[in-house]
Each structure stands twice: as structure tokens, then as C-alpha cells.
Design an enzyme around this catalytic site. Structure first.
Site, mmCIF file in Angstrom:
data_model
loop_
_atom_site.group_PDB
_atom_site.id
_atom_site.type_symbol
_atom_site.label_atom_id
_atom_site.label_comp_id
_atom_site.label_asym_id
_atom_site.label_seq_id
_atom_site.Cartn_x
_atom_site.Cartn_y
_atom_site.Cartn_z
ATOM 1 N N LYS A 1 0.849 -1.203 0.000
ATOM 2 C CA LYS A 1 0.000 0.000 0.000
ATOM 3 C C LYS A 1 0.884 1.253 0.000
ATOM 4 C CE LYS A 1 -3.798 -2.476 2.139
ATOM 5 N NZ LYS A 1 -4.653 -2.767 3.300
ATOM 6 N N GLN B 1 -5.237 -1.848 9.383
ATOM 7 C CA GLN B 1 -5.015 -3.150 8.754
ATOM 8 C C GLN B 1 -5.598 -4.255 9.635
ATOM 9 O OE1 GLN B 1 -3.760 -3.489 5.668
ATOM 10 N NE2 GLN B 1 -4.066 -5.691 5.762
ATOM 11 N N ASP C 1 -11.315 2.241 3.664
ATOM 12 C CA ASP C 1 -11.736 0.864 3.371
ATOM 13 C C ASP C 1 -13.249 0.723 3.223
ATOM 14 O OD1 ASP C 1 -9.544 -0.889 3.147
ATOM 15 O OD2 ASP C 1 -9.217 -0.886 5.317
HETATM 16 N N1 GUN Z 1 -6.998 -7.352 5.692
HETATM 17 C C1 GUN Z 1 -7.313 -8.113 4.634
HETATM 18 N N2 GUN Z 1 -7.905 -7.371 3.689
HETATM 19 C C2 GUN Z 1 -7.967 -6.114 4.155
HETATM 20 C C3 GUN Z 1 -8.461 -4.884 3.630
HETATM 21 O O1 GUN Z 1 -9.003 -4.786 2.521
HETATM 22 N N3 GUN Z 1 -8.319 -3.809 4.422
HETATM 23 C C4 GUN Z 1 -7.757 -3.876 5.656
HETATM 24 N N4 GUN Z 1 -7.687 -2.771 6.376
HETATM 25 N N5 GUN Z 1 -7.290 -4.987 6.179
HETATM 26 C C5 GUN Z 1 -7.388 -6.093 5.423
#
Ligand code: GUN
Length: 281
Positions: free
Chosen positions: A52, A96, A119
Site C-alpha cells: 500500500k 489493517q 476501506d
Molecule cells: N486485511 C485483509 N484485507 C484487508 C483490507 O481490505 N483492508 C484492511 N484494512 N485490512 C485487510
């Protein structure tokens, strides 16, 4: 052989398009900023966060990484989120997942200001999606829809099956397909005769987290199969939820793992961060 849905290539194109929007924001004196909170040291999460951050660098988004120990308390995490909510220079943030076990994820996610929720996991944003007023879409389902659209696969009136019912992927994915007039079935760990149901799918989305569980005989000939899984085998190889070799013989369209949904998730995250800066910068 099925047509590959090349997420790696499409995501690179999208990131290229997004660069222009970042430049336009900067010309207005706004430097878009995404804060990423990582609590603990889950190895997969570390890789996701690194990817990211790299995407932010490529596009010109400022990324703020907040690393918290595995032992962090719920209150400490909430205080950090509140601080970022107040910070005018931060346009978007994410926490996350998964979080350390002492922490109630849903409670924490609801602390993020909905307009900074990169998200789309905040209950208000989930509610907006489920009532047809979506503003920010969860990144993985949004990335899957983008792959379906760019492949030219029709959704309206088609039978779609989503395997997996998580808040992050399965449920919002089903809703996005429904919003585009697919007839949607959600399957999960208690579903009986899974293969019978998946075999009816014109569009099949697999998001269960079990290596190679969807095999060729579970797939309708010509179907569009999207593999959200990322499973690490004992030999270190990463494979999806779909048994690629056997499904490739039957499906009409198929995403590879890696290089399918994963890069699309990140491209959609970048888009969400930019949208937040455009709307509220
Ligand atoms: N863990 C697995 N997929 C995701 C996601 O799309 N966003 C976040 N924040 N954590 C994750």
C-alpha cells in the site's frame, strides 16, 4: 483455456489514471494523505501494508505509517484514530486487519470518521452501501467489479454466487452484484452441496481462504471466476481459493493468483484516498 483477467495490468493502468488526479489536487494546494495503522506483526499484514505504501509513493500520495505493538490496547488504538480524525492534513485512513485478539475490530473501525474511511468498513459506509447510497466502497469487492466490467462481462440478470460471507469481501461483494441486477447467492462454511450451487454461477467469486477448494467440476462452463484467496502453502507458494489448473479448463474468464484481485484492491484503495481528498481536502 479461460481468458485471464489481468489485475496486475489493469491496476497499473488505474494507478496511471489516478496520478493525474493527484496532480490536480496538488495544483489546488492539497497533498492527499493516507494513514495506515498496523497493530502487531502479522507477516501477511506487513506485506500488504508495504504494498500500500509503495502504491502511494508511485502515485504521489503522502503515506503515514503508524506501527503499534501487538500488545496495544483498544483504548490506545482508538486514541490514535481520534488524533488522525482531527488532523486536517490526513484525508483517509485504514486500520489493517486482522487486529490483535484483545481488540474488538468492529468497535475500532467505527471510530474512524466516515469521510476518512479508506476501506469503507465503518458501519455508516456499510449501511450506505446496503441502502443504495454508497459513497466509499470496500476495496476488494470494488476491485472485483472493476475486473468484471473491464472484461466486458455482463452482470444484469446473471446468476452470481459469492463463496464467503465476511464483512470485508463476501457481503459487500454480493451487494455490489445485486446493485447491478445480478441474482445473487451467498455460500459459506455451512452451505450444503456447494458444488451444485457454484455450478449454476455465471459469475463466481471465491473468498473463503482455503487453498484450491474450488475445482473445475464446481464451475459452469464459460463462467467468470474471480479468485480473492491468498493462501500460502507450506512450500511458500501463494495460491488462491481456486484450483487454477482444473478451473482454467472450464471457465470463460479467470483471475490469476497472484496478479489478479490483489493489485486491484490496492488500486481501489488509492482511488478511495484520492476521492476523500477531492471531497473533503
Ligand atoms: N486485511 C485483509 N484485507 C484487508 C483490507 O481490505 N483492508 C484492511 N484494512 N485490512 C485487510
Amino acid at each position: 483455456m479461460a481468458i485471464r483477467m489481468d489485475g496486475k495490468k489493469i491496476a497499473a493502468e488505474i494507478r496511471g489514471e489516478l496520478k493525474g488526479r493527484v496532480e490536480a489536487l496538488k495544483a489546488r494546494g492539497i497533498e492527499p494523505c493516507l494513514a495506515v495503522i498496523l497493530a502487531g506483526d502479522d507477516p501477511a499484514s506487513k506485506i500488504y501494508v508495504r504494498n500500500k505504501k509503495r502504491a502511494c509513493e508511485e502515485i504521489g500520495i503522502r503515506s503515514l505509517e503508524i506501527l503499534l505493538p501487538e500488545s496495544v490496547t483498544e483504548q490506545e488504538l482508538i486514541e490514535k484514530i481520534r488524533e488522525l480524525n482531527e488532523d486536517r492534513s490526513v484525508h483517509a485512513m485504514l486500520v489493517q486487519l486482522p487486529l490483535p485478539r484483545q481488540i474488538d475490530s468492529l468497535k475500532v473501525l467505527d471510530e474512524i470518521a466516515p469521510e476518512k474511511d479508506a476501506d469503507g468498513f465503518h458501519v455508516v459506509n456499510a449501511g450506505r452501501l446496503f441502502t443504495g447510497r454508497a459513497s466509499v466502497l470496500p476495496c476488494t469487492p470494488a476491485g472485483c467489479m472493476e475486473l468484471i466490467h473491464r472484461a466486458g462481462v455482463e452482470v444484469s440478470g446473471k446468476t452470481a454466487v459469492v463463496v464467503g460471507r465476511s464483512n470485508i469481501v463476501g457481503k459487500p461483494m454480493a451487494q455490489l452484484l445485486l446493485n447491478e441486477n445480478a441474482t445473487v447467492t451467498i455460500c459459506h462454511s455451512r452451505t450444503r452441496n456447494l458444488g451444485e450451487i457454484t455450478r449454476k454461477a455465471d459469475i463466481l467469486v471465491c473468498a473463503v481462504g482455503r487453498a484450491k477448494m474450488v475445482t473445475g467440476e464446481m464451475v459452469k462452463p464459460g463462467a467468470c471466476v474471480i479468485d480473492v484467496g491468498m493462501n500460502r502453502l507450506e512450500n511458500g507458494k501463494v495460491v488462491g481459493d481456486v484450483d487454477f489448473e482444473s478451473v482454467d479448463e472450464v471457465a470463460g474468464y479467470l483471475t490469476p493468483v497472484p496478479g489478479g484481485v490483489g493489485p486491484m484492491t490496492i488500486a481501489m484503495l488509492m482511488q478511495n484516498a484520492i476521492l476523500a481528498a477531492e471531497k473533503h481536502g
